[in-house]
Design a protein around this motif. Structure first.
Motif, PDB file in Angstrom:
ATOM      1  N   UNK A 102       0.838  -1.196   0.000  1.00 55.18           N
ATOM      2  CA  UNK A 102       0.000   0.000   0.000  1.00 55.18           C
ATOM      3  C   UNK A 102       0.874   1.248   0.000  1.00 55.18           C
ATOM      4  N   UNK A 103       0.432   2.286  -0.701  1.00 55.01           N
ATOM      5  CA  UNK A 103       1.119   3.576  -0.710  1.00 55.01           C
ATOM      6  C   UNK A 103       0.182   4.626  -0.123  1.00 55.01           C
ATOM      7  N   UNK A 104       0.654   5.319   0.898  1.00 59.39           N
ATOM      8  CA  UNK A 104      -0.104   6.419   1.497  1.00 59.39           C
ATOM      9  C   UNK A 104       0.507   7.732   1.022  1.00 59.39           C
ATOM     10  N   UNK A 105      -0.265   8.503   0.289  1.00 60.99           N
ATOM     11  CA  UNK A 105       0.237   9.740  -0.313  1.00 60.99           C
ATOM     12  C   UNK A 105      -0.130  10.953   0.528  1.00 60.99           C
ATOM     13  N   UNK A 106       0.843  11.837   0.687  1.00 58.54           N
ATOM     14  CA  UNK A 106       0.666  13.074   1.431  1.00 58.54           C
ATOM     15  C   UNK A 106       1.036  14.246   0.520  1.00 58.54           C
ATOM     16  N   UNK A 107       1.089  15.441   1.088  1.00 55.86           N
ATOM     17  CA  UNK A 107       1.296  16.652   0.285  1.00 55.86           C
ATOM     18  C   UNK A 107       2.494  16.544  -0.656  1.00 55.86           C
ATOM     19  N   UNK A 108       3.682  16.305  -0.106  1.00 57.99           N
ATOM     20  CA  UNK A 108       4.879  16.207  -0.937  1.00 57.99           C
ATOM     21  C   UNK A 108       5.727  14.992  -0.579  1.00 57.99           C
ATOM     22  N   UNK A 109       5.077  13.958  -0.078  1.00 59.16           N
ATOM     23  CA  UNK A 109       5.793  12.715   0.184  1.00 59.16           C
ATOM     24  C   UNK A 109       4.820  11.550   0.172  1.00 59.16           C
ATOM     25  N   UNK A 110       5.363  10.353   0.022  1.00 57.74           N
ATOM     26  CA  UNK A 110       4.561   9.132   0.037  1.00 57.74           C
ATOM     27  C   UNK A 110       5.227   8.117   0.956  1.00 57.74           C
ATOM     28  N   UNK A 111       4.406   7.367   1.684  1.00 54.57           N
ATOM     29  CA  UNK A 111       4.903   6.276   2.507  1.00 54.57           C
ATOM     30  C   UNK A 111       4.488   4.953   1.886  1.00 54.57           C
ATOM     31  N   UNK A 112       5.454   4.062   1.711  1.00 55.32           N
ATOM     32  CA  UNK A 112       5.198   2.738   1.165  1.00 55.32           C
ATOM     33  C   UNK A 112       5.170   1.731   2.312  1.00 55.32           C
ATOM     34  N   UNK A 113       4.103   0.944   2.365  1.00 57.32           N
ATOM     35  CA  UNK A 113       3.935  -0.042   3.434  1.00 57.32           C
ATOM     36  C   UNK A 113       3.732  -1.408   2.798  1.00 57.32           C
ATOM     37  N   UNK A 114       4.622  -2.354   3.120  1.00 56.33           N
ATOM     38  CA  UNK A 114       4.518  -3.689   2.534  1.00 56.33           C
ATOM     39  C   UNK A 114       3.286  -4.424   3.026  1.00 56.33           C
ATOM     40  N   UNK A 115       2.978  -4.259   4.298  1.00 49.44           N
ATOM     41  CA  UNK A 115       1.796  -4.886   4.879  1.00 49.44           C
ATOM     42  C   UNK A 115       1.173  -3.886   5.852  1.00 49.44           C
ATOM     43  N   UNK A 116      -0.023  -3.356   5.547  1.00 46.21           N
ATOM     44  CA  UNK A 116      -0.654  -2.366   6.427  1.00 46.21           C
ATOM     45  C   UNK A 116      -0.835  -2.855   7.862  1.00 46.21           C
ATOM     46  N   UNK A 117      -0.851  -4.174   8.071  1.00 46.55           N
ATOM     47  CA  UNK A 117      -0.992  -4.711   9.421  1.00 46.55           C
ATOM     48  C   UNK A 117       0.329  -4.679  10.184  1.00 46.55           C
ATOM     49  N   UNK A 118       1.434  -4.416   9.462  1.00 48.30           N
ATOM     50  CA  UNK A 118       2.759  -4.336  10.082  1.00 48.30           C
ATOM     51  C   UNK A 118       3.405  -3.011   9.683  1.00 48.30           C
ATOM     52  N   UNK A 119       2.778  -1.933  10.123  1.00 45.23           N
ATOM     53  CA  UNK A 119       3.215  -0.593   9.711  1.00 45.23           C
ATOM     54  C   UNK A 119       4.623  -0.259  10.184  1.00 45.23           C
ATOM     55  N   UNK A 120       5.115  -0.936  11.230  1.00 44.42           N
ATOM     56  CA  UNK A 120       6.450  -0.652  11.759  1.00 44.42           C
ATOM     57  C   UNK A 120       7.527  -1.513  11.120  1.00 44.42           C
ATOM     58  N   UNK A 121       7.168  -2.324  10.152  1.00 44.59           N
ATOM     59  CA  UNK A 121       8.119  -3.236   9.510  1.00 44.59           C
ATOM     60  C   UNK A 121       8.852  -2.513   8.380  1.00 44.59           C
ATOM     61  N   UNK A 122       9.789  -1.667   8.755  1.00 36.88           N
ATOM     62  CA  UNK A 122      10.539  -0.904   7.765  1.00 36.88           C
ATOM     63  C   UNK A 122       9.890   0.444   7.503  1.00 36.88           C
TER      64      UNK A 122
END
Length: 321
Positions: free
Chosen positions: A163-183
């Motif tokens: 999953x990719x969470x998009x913000x104003x001028x940056x994006x966060x890539x999450x391999x597994x939304x259930x493990x948001x702290x995994x990298x």
């Protein structure tokens, strides 16, 4: 501006006048990740960068860890810079950029989850690739290609739940939304990334050259370990980087040859691509409109034909195609 449902046209990946417009609209007004404070450990040692044909130098001025000056190598003029609470140094390349908090709203809580001062600097490498800067960002901002292009990476971070969470001028890539702290995987608009996993951190800058089909890649590597453990990590991340490099050169060949013109973006799987391309489109079109008005005003004052004053390329909003 209509929402971008199609990719930017292939012409935007090979036009020199268009890149110069991007430079004025996007790059001059942005903030850039230069690295953690651990990149600048020696007092008086200059660390040099070149972003959109602007030479940037960062230098630690004293033994204080946050006493780092960022300036224009040619003029000596100081650039606006900012060190986050957890030790990341960002800089501008002109006074046209807004404040750090205005450019990156809501970023601090996210990067506040990692103490970057605990990651020692290990190595940097740079090289050029035959592709446009957006070709590489396209690849980073989606992971549809990951399972096939990065089989080793996909073992640790399967793209099934990506999953990719998009913000104003940056994006966060999450391999597994259930493990948001995994990298922690971040894209900073327009051309910087930060990837924290496996005990280390890598970051790269996608630096456009004056040639739209040539881009300089700059990589910095940090790790808590030295010796064989770092080399194992370095080998792994370099394999992923070279897989992307080869993919981008092949994609650019298709863009240059007219094999690919433009296409439809998947609103779920390619939301990261749509987000950053929309930012490019909006900023370039806004800059174009401003320059047209300015040139037309100059033409009226001088009594010249305004059509002769407008030299920027004609832009087409792909969403209206």
């Amino acid at each position: 501006m209509a929402s971008l449902t199609r990719t930017l046209p292939a012409s935007w990946y090979r036009s020199s006048p268009l890149y110069q417009l991007e430079r004025r609209a996007v790059f001059i007004k942005a903030w850039y990740l230069l690295g953690p404070v651990t990149r600048f450990m020696r007092v008086g040692e200059k660390v040099e960068y070149e972003i959109a044909q602007v030479k940037v130098t960062a230098c630690r001025m004293s033994g204080k860890p946050r006493d780092i000056k960022v300036f224009d190598e040619n003029t000596g003029m100081d650039f606006k810079s900012y060190i986050t609470e957890t030790g990341l140094l960002f800089s501008t390349i002109s006074d046209d950029a807004p404040s750090f908090d205005e450019f990156f709203p809501n970023l601090k809580p996210l990067i506040g989850t990692v103490d970057f001062t605990r990651l020692p600097y290990r190595r940097s490498i740079k090289y050029e690739g035959n592709f446009n800067w957006k070709t590489m960002v396209d690849g980073y901002q989606e992971c549809l290609h990951c399972q096939y292009t990065h089989p080793s990476f996909s073992v640790y971070y399967p793209p099934t739940f990506y999953t990719v969470y998009n913000h104003e001028n940056f994006s966060q890539h999450v391999a597994d939304p259930k493990k948001a702290d995994d990298g922690l995987f971040l894209y900073f608009f327009p051309n910087c990334t930060l990837n924290v996993y496996g005990g280390g951190m890598s970051s790269f800058r996608v630096c456009p050259t004056e040639k739209p089909g040539v881009t300089r890649m700059e990589f910095d590597y940090y790790h808590i370990e030295t010796g064989d453990k770092f080399e194992e990590y370095f080998k792994f991340v370099r394999q992923v980087a070279m897989e992307d490099y080869e993919l981008c050169e092949k994609a650019q060949e298709n863009l240059e040859r007219g094999v690919y013109a433009e296409g439809i973006l998947n609103p779920v799987k390619e939301s990261g691509v749509a987000h950053y391309q929309q930012r490019v489109l909006d900023l370039v079109c806004k800059q174009r409109e401003t320059e047209v008005r300015f040139d037309a005003g100059d033409a009226r004052e001088s009594g010249s034909d305004s059509s002769e004053m407008i030299v920027a390329p004609q832009l087409v909003d792909p969403a209206s195609s």
